[in-house]
Design a protein around this motif. Structure first.
Motif, short mmCIF file in Angstrom:
data_model
loop_
_atom_site.label_atom_id
_atom_site.label_comp_id
_atom_site.label_asym_id
_atom_site.label_seq_id
_atom_site.Cartn_x
_atom_site.Cartn_y
_atom_site.Cartn_z
N THR A 126 13.99 31.85 34.62
CA THR A 126 13.13 32.23 35.73
C THR A 126 13.94 32.93 36.82
OG1 THR A 126 11.43 31.36 37.22
CG2 THR A 126 13.35 29.99 36.85
N PRO A 127 13.30 33.71 37.66
CA PRO A 127 14.04 34.41 38.73
C PRO A 127 14.70 33.43 39.71
CG PRO A 127 11.82 35.30 38.52
CD PRO A 127 11.88 34.06 37.68
N PRO A 128 15.71 33.92 40.43
CA PRO A 128 16.40 33.09 41.42
C PRO A 128 15.41 32.49 42.43
CG PRO A 128 17.58 35.15 41.11
CD PRO A 128 16.28 35.27 40.37
N VAL A 145 15.55 24.48 32.52
CA VAL A 145 15.19 25.63 33.34
C VAL A 145 16.47 26.23 33.92
CG1 VAL A 145 13.84 26.47 35.30
CG2 VAL A 145 13.00 24.53 33.96
N GLN A 146 16.61 27.53 33.80
CA GLN A 146 17.75 28.22 34.37
C GLN A 146 17.28 29.49 35.06
OE1 GLN A 146 21.49 28.17 32.35
NE2 GLN A 146 21.80 30.36 32.71
N GLU A 147 17.90 29.78 36.18
CA GLU A 147 17.58 31.01 36.90
C GLU A 147 18.45 32.15 36.37
OE1 GLU A 147 18.11 29.92 41.00
OE2 GLU A 147 16.15 28.94 41.07
N TRP A 148 17.90 33.36 36.45
CA TRP A 148 18.66 34.53 36.03
C TRP A 148 18.38 35.71 36.95
CZ3 TRP A 148 16.96 39.16 33.36
CH2 TRP A 148 15.57 39.26 33.23
N GLU A 149 19.42 36.49 37.18
CA GLU A 149 19.32 37.70 38.01
C GLU A 149 18.82 38.84 37.14
OE1 GLU A 149 20.06 38.24 41.25
OE2 GLU A 149 20.76 36.24 41.70
N GLN A 150 17.91 39.64 37.67
CA GLN A 150 17.39 40.78 36.91
C GLN A 150 18.28 42.00 37.08
OE1 GLN A 150 14.16 39.67 38.97
NE2 GLN A 150 14.22 37.92 37.62
N THR A 151 19.50 41.86 36.60
CA THR A 151 20.48 42.93 36.57
C THR A 151 21.05 42.97 35.16
OG1 THR A 151 22.32 41.47 37.15
CG2 THR A 151 21.13 42.50 38.99
N THR A 152 21.83 43.98 34.86
CA THR A 152 22.46 44.07 33.55
C THR A 152 23.36 42.86 33.32
OG1 THR A 152 22.37 46.47 33.65
CG2 THR A 152 23.90 45.50 32.06
N GLN A 153 24.13 42.49 34.33
CA GLN A 153 25.02 41.33 34.21
C GLN A 153 24.21 40.04 34.11
OE1 GLN A 153 26.85 42.49 37.79
NE2 GLN A 153 28.80 43.06 36.83
N GLY A 154 23.14 39.95 34.88
CA GLY A 154 22.28 38.77 34.84
C GLY A 154 21.62 38.60 33.48
N TYR A 155 21.19 39.71 32.90
CA TYR A 155 20.58 39.66 31.57
C TYR A 155 21.60 39.18 30.54
CZ TYR A 155 18.41 40.90 27.20
OH TYR A 155 17.91 40.84 25.93
N ALA A 156 22.83 39.70 30.62
CA ALA A 156 23.88 39.28 29.69
C ALA A 156 24.15 37.78 29.82
CB ALA A 156 25.15 40.09 29.92
N ALA A 157 24.19 37.29 31.06
CA ALA A 157 24.41 35.86 31.28
C ALA A 157 23.24 35.04 30.74
CB ALA A 157 24.62 35.58 32.77
N ALA A 158 22.02 35.53 30.93
CA ALA A 158 20.83 34.82 30.43
C ALA A 158 20.84 34.79 28.90
CB ALA A 158 19.56 35.50 30.95
#
Length: 187
Positions: A126-128, A145-158
């Motif tokens: 889910t978003p931050p 449940v984990q938050e993720w940033e909607q960036t290229t790096q955030g997607y990779a981490a997700a």
């Protein structure tokens, strides 16, 4: 995620059925579009970016509730070793209140009912800033449940978090577990 599911299913010998659903809204109605129909994970081809065409809106409650109801209708033989996992990746919060079949109360009740069977794992990216509300409103275990940033790096981490969660889930399944409350946590 599909590759990780395929690898883990083969590694652990778990028969695994997967369905991929995209949810959004279009012209004032909730759309749940099946991108890959329910079938054995080994038969599911990768999904290209062209196949994902978000139109806006996030009917998060309906998408989650309808996914659970669909899995509940899947025929299971009494005594069959079965477990259910619903993974939700969202870039928004539930914002289609006027369209929804499910609200926080009805979805929370459904989630509590299925989690009480100890056969269900519900995992959310889910978003931050949205994790605590989701955990509180729906009763989903915090470790799922984990938050993720909607960036290229955030997607990779997700993607990495999902891969680790899937691997951990399959490992637990191979040892007889039927659910997890720590999909995104390691211990």
């Amino acid at each position: 995620n599909l590759e990780t599911l395929k690898q883990q299913a083969a590694l652990t010998g778990q028969e695994t059925l997967v369905e991929v659903v995209m949810f959004d809204t279009n012209y004032g109605r909730v759309c749940l579009d099946v991108i890959r129909a329910l079938s054995p994970v080994v038969n599911i081809p990768q999904i290209s970016a062209r196949e994902i065409t978000g139109r806006g809106g996030t009917p998060l409650m309906d998408a989650t509730g309808e996914s659970i109801l669909k899995l509940e209708r899947f025929p299971v033989t009494k005594g069959e070793d079965v477990a259910y996992m619903v993974m939700v990746l969202t870039d928004g919060e539930n914002n289609e209140h006027h369209l929804q079949t499910f609200n926080a109360s009805t979805l929370s009740g459904l989630i509590k009912r299925v989690q009480a069977t100890d056969l269900w794992t519900l995992a959310f990216l889910t978003p931050p800033g949205k994790k605590n509300a989701l955990v509180r409103l729906l009763g989903v275990p915090e470790g799922n449940v984990q938050e993720w940033e909607q960036t290229t790096q955030g997607y990779a981490a997700a993607a990495a978090a999902n891969s680790a969660g899937i691997s951990s889930y399959f490992s637990a399944r191979s040892l007889g577990a039927t659910s997890t409350k720590g999909f995104y946590t390691t211990d």
